[in-house]
Motif scaffolding. Structure first.
Motif, mmCIF file in Angstrom:
data_model
loop_
_atom_site.group_PDB
_atom_site.id
_atom_site.type_symbol
_atom_site.label_atom_id
_atom_site.label_comp_id
_atom_site.label_asym_id
_atom_site.label_seq_id
_atom_site.Cartn_x
_atom_site.Cartn_y
_atom_site.Cartn_z
ATOM 1 N N LEU A 41 51.343 -18.108 3.504
ATOM 2 C CA LEU A 41 50.022 -17.669 3.047
ATOM 3 C C LEU A 41 49.300 -18.807 2.346
ATOM 4 C CD1 LEU A 41 47.842 -15.543 2.395
ATOM 5 C CD2 LEU A 41 49.271 -14.809 0.472
ATOM 6 N N GLU A 76 50.569 -11.828 3.722
ATOM 7 C CA GLU A 76 50.374 -11.156 2.441
ATOM 8 C C GLU A 76 50.959 -9.743 2.472
ATOM 9 O OE1 GLU A 76 46.902 -10.740 -0.856
ATOM 10 O OE2 GLU A 76 46.275 -10.537 1.243
ATOM 11 N N ARG A 77 50.656 -9.004 3.529
ATOM 12 C CA ARG A 77 51.151 -7.625 3.648
ATOM 13 C C ARG A 77 52.672 -7.597 3.779
ATOM 14 N NH1 ARG A 77 48.518 -3.589 6.572
ATOM 15 N NH2 ARG A 77 49.869 -2.358 5.255
ATOM 16 N N ASP A 102 54.290 -8.467 0.412
ATOM 17 C CA ASP A 102 54.204 -7.319 -0.503
ATOM 18 C C ASP A 102 55.290 -6.293 -0.191
ATOM 19 O OD1 ASP A 102 51.980 -8.453 -1.738
ATOM 20 O OD2 ASP A 102 50.533 -7.121 -0.763
ATOM 21 N N ARG A 155 54.941 -16.015 1.370
ATOM 22 C CA ARG A 155 54.041 -16.540 0.325
ATOM 23 C C ARG A 155 53.734 -18.020 0.558
ATOM 24 N NH1 ARG A 155 51.622 -12.150 -1.539
ATOM 25 N NH2 ARG A 155 53.087 -10.660 -2.375
#
Length: 135
Positions: free
Chosen positions: A123, A96-97, A100, A120
């Motif tokens: 994740l 996720e980090r 982003d 993604r």
């Protein structure tokens, strides 16, 4: 990675509820780790690399945690579920980090866009396994 799916599926302890999600997660973790390593290397070759330092660090963290989650996911030792949950949870957070951060650079660097997409997908695969293990 069809060979990996076939090999993991043939493991005597990899049959039953939730195993397809785990196998998919292991595959996505492997793909994501390689995407993150490729992205980090590409970032190092970009002009203005100093603006990509955080991206490189998150790529490398994500790659390490994806490899770790995949490795733990391949081993189905008795009573290993808490460790598996911890590894996959850490991988999900790193994905996720990293996604982003890579998305911040995606308009200028295709490798960051592709890495974010891979993160993604990984994740989502991690979350599917965590949901199955919590059920």
């Amino acid at each position: 990675m069809n060979e990996l799916r076939e090999m993991v599926s043939s493991h005597p302890d990899m049959r039953g509820s939730g195993m397809q999600e785990l196998i998919a997660c292991v595959e996505e973790c492997g793909r994501c780790a390689l995407a993150c390593l490729a992205c980090a290397d590409a970032c190092l070759s970009e002009e203005g690399v100093e603006s990509l330092v955080q991206c490189i660090r998150l790529d490398l963290d994500c790659a390490d945690l994806c490899f770790a989650a995949a490795s733990v996911g391949l081993r189905r030792s008795e009573g290993n579920v808490p460790v598996l949950v911890a590894a996959i949870s850490a991988c999900a957070l790193a994905c996720e980090r990293c996604a982003d951060e890579c998305e911040r650079h995606a308009a200028h660097h295709d490798h960051c866009r592709l890495c974010a997409e891979s993160c993604r997908r990984c994740l989502a695969a991690c979350e599917a396994v965590l949901d199955e293990l919590a059920a």
